[in-house]
Design a protein around this motif. Sequence first.
Motif, short mmCIF file in Angstrom:
data_model
loop_
_atom_site.label_atom_id
_atom_site.label_comp_id
_atom_site.label_asym_id
_atom_site.label_seq_id
_atom_site.Cartn_x
_atom_site.Cartn_y
_atom_site.Cartn_z
N ARG A 67 14.97 5.56 5.09
CA ARG A 67 15.32 4.15 5.34
C ARG A 67 14.12 3.29 5.76
NH1 ARG A 67 20.74 2.24 8.10
NH2 ARG A 67 21.38 3.64 6.46
N PRO A 68 13.22 3.73 6.65
CA PRO A 68 12.13 2.84 7.07
C PRO A 68 11.16 2.46 5.95
CG PRO A 68 12.34 4.68 8.60
CD PRO A 68 13.24 4.97 7.43
N PRO A 72 16.53 -2.58 1.79
CA PRO A 72 17.95 -2.20 1.73
C PRO A 72 18.47 -1.95 0.31
CG PRO A 72 17.64 -3.96 3.30
CD PRO A 72 16.32 -3.76 2.62
N ALA A 73 18.03 -2.75 -0.66
CA ALA A 73 18.49 -2.55 -2.05
C ALA A 73 18.00 -1.22 -2.62
CB ALA A 73 18.04 -3.70 -2.93
N ALA A 74 16.72 -0.91 -2.41
CA ALA A 74 16.16 0.33 -2.93
C ALA A 74 16.78 1.54 -2.22
CB ALA A 74 14.65 0.34 -2.76
N TYR A 75 16.97 1.42 -0.91
CA TYR A 75 17.59 2.51 -0.16
C TYR A 75 19.03 2.73 -0.63
CZ TYR A 75 19.57 5.16 3.69
OH TYR A 75 20.22 6.12 4.43
N GLY A 76 19.74 1.65 -0.89
CA GLY A 76 21.12 1.76 -1.36
C GLY A 76 21.22 2.50 -2.68
N SER A 77 20.27 2.24 -3.59
CA SER A 77 20.33 2.93 -4.88
C SER A 77 20.06 4.43 -4.72
CB SER A 77 19.35 2.31 -5.87
OG SER A 77 18.02 2.57 -5.50
N PHE A 126 6.13 -0.97 -5.07
CA PHE A 126 5.80 -0.82 -3.66
C PHE A 126 5.03 -2.02 -3.16
CE2 PHE A 126 6.17 3.37 -5.47
CZ PHE A 126 6.91 4.07 -4.54
N GLU A 127 5.27 -2.37 -1.90
CA GLU A 127 4.44 -3.35 -1.20
C GLU A 127 3.39 -2.55 -0.46
OE1 GLU A 127 6.26 -6.17 1.45
OE2 GLU A 127 8.04 -6.20 0.17
N VAL A 128 2.13 -2.93 -0.65
CA VAL A 128 1.05 -2.23 0.02
C VAL A 128 0.86 -2.89 1.38
CG1 VAL A 128 -1.36 -1.54 -0.09
CG2 VAL A 128 -0.02 -1.73 -2.18
N GLN A 129 1.44 -2.28 2.37
CA GLN A 129 1.32 -2.72 3.76
C GLN A 129 1.48 -1.48 4.62
OE1 GLN A 129 4.53 -5.45 4.43
NE2 GLN A 129 6.08 -3.86 4.45
N GLU A 130 1.37 -1.60 5.88
CA GLU A 130 1.58 -0.46 6.77
C GLU A 130 2.92 -0.61 7.44
OE1 GLU A 130 0.02 2.37 7.00
OE2 GLU A 130 -1.38 1.67 5.49
N PRO A 131 3.86 0.27 7.29
CA PRO A 131 3.86 1.40 6.38
C PRO A 131 4.13 0.96 4.93
CG PRO A 131 5.97 1.28 7.47
CD PRO A 131 5.11 0.18 8.05
N LEU A 132 3.82 1.84 4.00
CA LEU A 132 4.10 1.59 2.59
C LEU A 132 5.60 1.36 2.43
CD1 LEU A 132 2.72 1.63 -0.21
CD2 LEU A 132 3.35 4.02 -0.36
N ARG A 133 5.97 0.32 1.69
CA ARG A 133 7.39 -0.03 1.58
C ARG A 133 7.77 -0.15 0.10
NH1 ARG A 133 11.35 -1.77 5.00
NH2 ARG A 133 12.69 -3.46 4.29
N CYS A 134 8.87 0.50 -0.27
CA CYS A 134 9.35 0.48 -1.66
C CYS A 134 10.39 -0.61 -1.82
CB CYS A 134 9.95 1.85 -2.01
SG CYS A 134 10.52 1.96 -3.70
N ASN A 135 10.15 -1.53 -2.76
CA ASN A 135 11.08 -2.63 -3.05
C ASN A 135 12.13 -2.23 -4.07
OD1 ASN A 135 9.60 -4.34 -1.41
ND2 ASN A 135 8.32 -5.01 -3.10
N VAL A 136 11.72 -1.45 -5.07
CA VAL A 136 12.60 -1.06 -6.17
C VAL A 136 12.38 0.42 -6.46
CG1 VAL A 136 13.15 -1.44 -8.60
CG2 VAL A 136 12.42 -3.37 -7.20
N PHE A 137 13.47 1.16 -6.64
CA PHE A 137 13.38 2.55 -7.06
C PHE A 137 14.54 2.81 -8.01
CE2 PHE A 137 13.98 7.07 -7.11
CZ PHE A 137 12.68 7.54 -7.17
N ARG A 138 14.23 3.26 -9.22
CA ARG A 138 15.26 3.53 -10.22
C ARG A 138 14.98 4.85 -10.93
NH1 ARG A 138 17.33 -0.08 -8.01
NH2 ARG A 138 18.00 -2.08 -8.81
#
Length: 140
Positions: A67-68, A72-77, A126-138
């Motif tokens: 989750r971190p 929310p959309a990527a985690y939901g998928s 992915f957004e390159v920030q700390e921490p690495l964050r995934c916007n979309v995963f399919r």
Amino acid sequence: MLRALPDYEPKPGPSPRGNRGRRRLRVVAEPPPPVGEVPPALAGRIRHLINQVLEALDGRRPVVQLRPQFTPAAYGSIETRARRPRATANRSRLHSLHAQQPTTGIVEACGVAEIDTRRQALAAQFEVQEPLRCNVFRVL
């Protein structure tokens, strides 16, 4: 009984509709060129995160641990896919991963994984920030 087929080629000359309904093309500004290759350390972090997703889909890792690092959309998928019954107990495996940085701060990745003994395509952003964050995963 045999019949001749009707002509299928358009007749020479102007089209019956004329220019009405025809879309006009316009010149737009070109998109910015890609920023380029992803640094090896960042590509390794992305590979590690995708492997964690595959572990969650297999049931070897609790999905809530992801989750971190996901919107929310990527985690939901991922959560929805992890709830599906598995066809086999085989472990999922990432075969290939390609990452590209189209703009500063964003990395897009695609790859091939073996899930339930089938090869399937993966796509992620992915957004390159700390921490690495995934916007979309399919899983395609």
